[in-house]
Design a protein around this motif. Structure first.
Motif, PDB file in Angstrom:
ATOM      1  N   THR A 145       0.852  -1.187   0.000  1.00 60.05           N
ATOM      2  CA  THR A 145       0.000   0.000   0.000  1.00 60.05           C
ATOM      3  C   THR A 145       0.889   1.239   0.000  1.00 60.05           C
ATOM      4  N   THR A 146       0.298   2.369  -0.362  1.00 61.99           N
ATOM      5  CA  THR A 146       1.061   3.612  -0.444  1.00 61.99           C
ATOM      6  C   THR A 146       0.652   4.565   0.676  1.00 61.99           C
ATOM      7  N   THR A 147       1.257   5.741   0.707  1.00 63.32           N
ATOM      8  CA  THR A 147       1.171   6.591   1.902  1.00 63.32           C
ATOM      9  C   THR A 147       0.160   7.722   1.817  1.00 63.32           C
ATOM     10  N   ASP A 148      -0.357   7.998   0.631  1.00 60.14           N
ATOM     11  CA  ASP A 148      -1.325   9.088   0.469  1.00 60.14           C
ATOM     12  C   ASP A 148      -2.671   8.673   1.057  1.00 60.14           C
ATOM     13  N   PRO A 149      -3.201   9.414   2.030  1.00 64.26           N
ATOM     14  CA  PRO A 149      -4.491   9.023   2.615  1.00 64.26           C
ATOM     15  C   PRO A 149      -5.673   9.220   1.682  1.00 64.26           C
ATOM     16  N   GLY A 150      -5.529  10.016   0.610  1.00 62.78           N
ATOM     17  CA  GLY A 150      -6.606  10.160  -0.362  1.00 62.78           C
ATOM     18  C   GLY A 150      -7.019  11.595  -0.595  1.00 62.78           C
ATOM     19  N   THR A 151      -7.716  11.811  -1.719  1.00 61.97           N
ATOM     20  CA  THR A 151      -8.057  13.153  -2.166  1.00 61.97           C
ATOM     21  C   THR A 151      -8.861  13.937  -1.141  1.00 61.97           C
ATOM     22  N   THR A 152      -9.817  13.301  -0.518  1.00 61.17           N
ATOM     23  CA  THR A 152     -10.690  14.016   0.424  1.00 61.17           C
ATOM     24  C   THR A 152     -10.337  13.708   1.873  1.00 61.17           C
ATOM     25  N   ARG A 153      -9.097  13.286   2.120  1.00 65.60           N
ATOM     26  CA  ARG A 153      -8.737  12.801   3.443  1.00 65.60           C
ATOM     27  C   ARG A 153      -7.742  13.697   4.161  1.00 65.60           C
ATOM     28  N   GLU A 154      -7.748  14.977   3.844  1.00 68.47           N
ATOM     29  CA  GLU A 154      -6.908  15.893   4.601  1.00 68.47           C
ATOM     30  C   GLU A 154      -7.374  15.903   6.052  1.00 68.47           C
ATOM     31  N   GLY A 155      -6.435  15.956   6.964  1.00 69.51           N
ATOM     32  CA  GLY A 155      -6.750  15.804   8.376  1.00 69.51           C
ATOM     33  C   GLY A 155      -6.460  14.402   8.876  1.00 69.51           C
ATOM     34  N   LYS A 156      -6.156  13.487   7.937  1.00 65.82           N
ATOM     35  CA  LYS A 156      -5.747  12.132   8.286  1.00 65.82           C
ATOM     36  C   LYS A 156      -4.221  12.041   8.271  1.00 65.82           C
ATOM     37  N   ARG A 157      -3.694  11.038   8.945  1.00 65.94           N
ATOM     38  CA  ARG A 157      -2.252  10.874   9.020  1.00 65.94           C
ATOM     39  C   ARG A 157      -1.701  10.267   7.732  1.00 65.94           C
ATOM     40  N   VAL A 158      -0.448  10.613   7.417  1.00 59.50           N
ATOM     41  CA  VAL A 158       0.245   9.924   6.319  1.00 59.50           C
ATOM     42  C   VAL A 158       0.160   8.423   6.601  1.00 59.50           C
ATOM     43  N   GLN A 159      -0.259   7.675   5.601  1.00 57.17           N
ATOM     44  CA  GLN A 159      -0.505   6.248   5.810  1.00 57.17           C
ATOM     45  C   GLN A 159       0.790   5.448   5.924  1.00 57.17           C
ATOM     46  N   GLN A 160       0.763   4.443   6.785  1.00 61.58           N
ATOM     47  CA  GLN A 160       1.859   3.485   6.853  1.00 61.58           C
ATOM     48  C   GLN A 160       1.687   2.492   5.709  1.00 61.58           C
ATOM     49  N   SER A 161       2.763   2.220   5.001  1.00 62.22           N
ATOM     50  CA  SER A 161       2.716   1.206   3.953  1.00 62.22           C
ATOM     51  C   SER A 161       2.670  -0.172   4.599  1.00 62.22           C
ATOM     52  N   VAL A 162       1.843  -1.039   4.042  1.00 62.64           N
ATOM     53  CA  VAL A 162       1.777  -2.421   4.515  1.00 62.64           C
ATOM     54  C   VAL A 162       1.868  -3.348   3.317  1.00 62.64           C
ATOM     55  N   ALA A 163       2.371  -4.543   3.560  1.00 65.54           N
ATOM     56  CA  ALA A 163       2.510  -5.530   2.501  1.00 65.54           C
ATOM     57  C   ALA A 163       1.149  -6.112   2.147  1.00 65.54           C
ATOM     58  N   LEU A 164       0.889  -6.277   0.852  1.00 62.23           N
ATOM     59  CA  LEU A 164      -0.345  -6.890   0.378  1.00 62.23           C
ATOM     60  C   LEU A 164      -0.175  -8.388   0.159  1.00 62.23           C
ATOM     61  N   LYS A 165       1.069  -8.853   0.223  1.00 64.93           N
ATOM     62  CA  LYS A 165       1.369 -10.275   0.180  1.00 64.93           C
ATOM     63  C   LYS A 165       2.258 -10.598   1.383  1.00 64.93           C
ATOM     64  N   GLU A 166       2.291 -11.848   1.772  1.00 67.34           N
ATOM     65  CA  GLU A 166       3.038 -12.228   2.969  1.00 67.34           C
ATOM     66  C   GLU A 166       4.457 -12.662   2.659  1.00 67.34           C
ATOM     67  N   ASP A 167       4.938 -12.402   1.458  1.00 68.00           N
ATOM     68  CA  ASP A 167       6.308 -12.777   1.128  1.00 68.00           C
ATOM     69  C   ASP A 167       7.291 -11.756   1.691  1.00 68.00           C
ATOM     70  N   SER A 168       8.531 -12.141   1.814  1.00 67.63           N
ATOM     71  CA  SER A 168       9.548 -11.300   2.459  1.00 67.63           C
ATOM     72  C   SER A 168       9.831 -10.029   1.665  1.00 67.63           C
ATOM     73  N   ASP A 169       9.774 -10.104   0.333  1.00 72.46           N
ATOM     74  CA  ASP A 169      10.054  -8.911  -0.477  1.00 72.46           C
ATOM     75  C   ASP A 169       9.000  -7.830  -0.228  1.00 72.46           C
ATOM     76  N   SER A 170       7.721  -8.213  -0.168  1.00 73.76           N
ATOM     77  CA  SER A 170       6.662  -7.236   0.058  1.00 73.76           C
ATOM     78  C   SER A 170       6.760  -6.636   1.455  1.00 73.76           C
ATOM     79  N   ILE A 171       7.026  -7.461   2.435  1.00 67.94           N
ATOM     80  CA  ILE A 171       7.144  -6.981   3.816  1.00 67.94           C
ATOM     81  C   ILE A 171       8.308  -6.011   3.946  1.00 67.94           C
ATOM     82  N   GLU A 172       9.443  -6.353   3.334  1.00 65.89           N
ATOM     83  CA  GLU A 172      10.624  -5.483   3.420  1.00 65.89           C
ATOM     84  C   GLU A 172      10.409  -4.189   2.641  1.00 65.89           C
TER      85      GLU A 172
END
Length: 415
Positions: A163-190
């Motif tokens: 996932t990416t860090t932009d909270p979205g077009t209408t989401r001002e007031g929200k925190r910069v998003q933490q990136s998370v892995a969409l797959k459980e493999d080591s490359d995605s997690i890292e």
């Protein structure tokens, strides 16, 4: 080839009836005698960018206009922005579309566009360019139009399944998003981990930058963060110019469009006065496009971004004004081109209805004019005036092939 073609793209021009415009669309409301004259000299209709009812981004809409099936090749907005910035991607890179933004000390997003910053962004991008991450990856950053920036992470074992860090077009007031892995493999997690590391490093570097310190003194929002979205890898697709055996050129101010054109094999042309805003040099773009036709280019694309901005900002009168300016540009071109030797086309990458303030899945007004093109009578130019045309219910990819066929660049199917 015996003939040439010029295609005008009015980004986001399509719209819906608006009460303050007497229930007309901005294009119907505007005075457009030259567009009307051209539409009467050829095929016209309302064309779907990809398929009915599917809203598309600028990137996807233009991929179809340039002859690609987005469902087959699209990998994300990031790689296209990288192409637009002149970055040659490696197969192992991951690329992002970024926004310079304003955040507070808790990384809460105050302004996703840092007050629509449009000055000194090159220096800010340079401050991020070259950042090294703990996994050995290096960051490449290049300023694009206004608040936009291309970000590439170059290293080993990177994954686009995050996932990416932009909270979205209408989401001002929200925190910069933490990136998370969409797959459980080591490359995605890292990869997710180093993206979050990059967020912290960008804030540290940009917050202390002299340009941002000066912006604070002047009461302007600092561009102290880059929000990331549109992650993707290098697009694997043949150059359209090679596939169809044509020589193409693109005149534009928008870096996304220049990036797609470059990926498609067109030569791209940009001047400082060719902005991606309301102040773009319409006649300057027209003159340069005409000069490229004189130089022998088979297909020349001329792009105008302003209508899309007015749609997003819900400014119907401004959008109608961009249509009038575009019509004057079309008139300038029409006085200097012979339709016996050069076709003139017109379309949009998508509709951006003012009252919606975002892209919609509506079809867009389109025409293709020339001395040997089939014609129908037309009352005026705009969405409702084109419903009886031959291009209705076609897609942008269909429209591309119609242009190429008239240029003699499409091979016959069968014996």
């Amino acid at each position: 080839m015996s003939k040439q073609a010029l295609l005008i793209i009015a980004d986001g021009m399509g719209d819906n009836p608006i009460p303050m415009l007497n229930d007309l669309t901005p294009l119907e409301y505007a005075d457009t005698p030259h567009l009307n004259a051209l539409a009467s000299k050829g095929l016209f209709g309302n064309v779907y960018p990809v398929k009915p009812g599917v809203p598309v981004g600028t990137d996807v809409g233009h991929l179809a206009i340039f002859g690609y099936d987005p469902y087959e090749i699209y990998t994300g907005r990031g790689p296209i922005e990288a192409y637009g910035a002149g970055i040659d991607l490696h197969p192992s890179d991951i690329a992002f579309r970024g926004n310079f933004a304003t955040v507070d000390d808790e990384l809460m997003v105050i302004d996703r566009r840092a007050g629509r910053i449009n000055q000194n962004t090159e220096e800010l991008a340079q401050a991020v360019d070259g950042i090294m991450l703990s996994n050995g990856a290096r960051v490449i950053a290049r300023a694009l139009s206004a608040h936009r920036v291309a970000i590439v992470i170059r290293g080993k074992n990177l994954s686009e399944h995050v996932t990416t860090t932009d909270p979205g077009t209408t989401r001002e007031g929200k925190r910069v998003q933490q990136s998370v892995a969409l797959k459980e493999d080591s490359d995605s997690i890292e990869t997710a981990r180093v993206i979050n590391e990059l967020t912290e490093k960008m804030y540290a570097v940009l917050s202390l930058h002299p340009i941002n310190q000066q912006r604070i003194i002047e009461g302007l929002p600092p561009a102290n963060m880059i929000l990331l979205r549109g992650v993707g890898r290098e697009i694997q697709a043949p150059k359209m110019t090679e596939s169809f055996g044509i020589r193409g050129a693109c005149v534009a101010g928008d870096r996304t469009v220049l990036g797609i054109a470059r990926m498609a094999g067109l030569d791209v042309f940009h001047r400082e006065s060719f902005t991606a805003g309301y102040d773009t040099d319409y006649i300057g773009k027209a003159e340069l496009a005409l000069s490229k036709l004189k130089e022998g280019y088979d297909w020349v694309v001329l792009h105008i971004k302003a209508p899309d901005l007015a749609g997003h900002d819900c400014q119907p009168m401004t959008k109608a004004s961009t249509a009038s300016k575009l019509d004057k540009m079309a008139g300038y071109i029409l006085q200097r081109l012979d339709l016996e030797h050069c076709y003139i086309g017109y379309t949009s990458d998508h509709s951006t209805p003012c009252e919606r303030r975002d892209h919609s899945g509506d079809p867009v007004p389109t025409f293709f004019a020339g001395d040997d093109v089939r014609t129908l009578p037309i009352e005026d130019f705009g969405e409702k005036y084109l419903v009886h045309g031959a291009l209705n219910n076609l897609t942008a990819l269909d429209f591309f092939h119609i242009q190429m066929d008239h240029l003699g660049a499409v091979k016959k199917l069968g014996a």
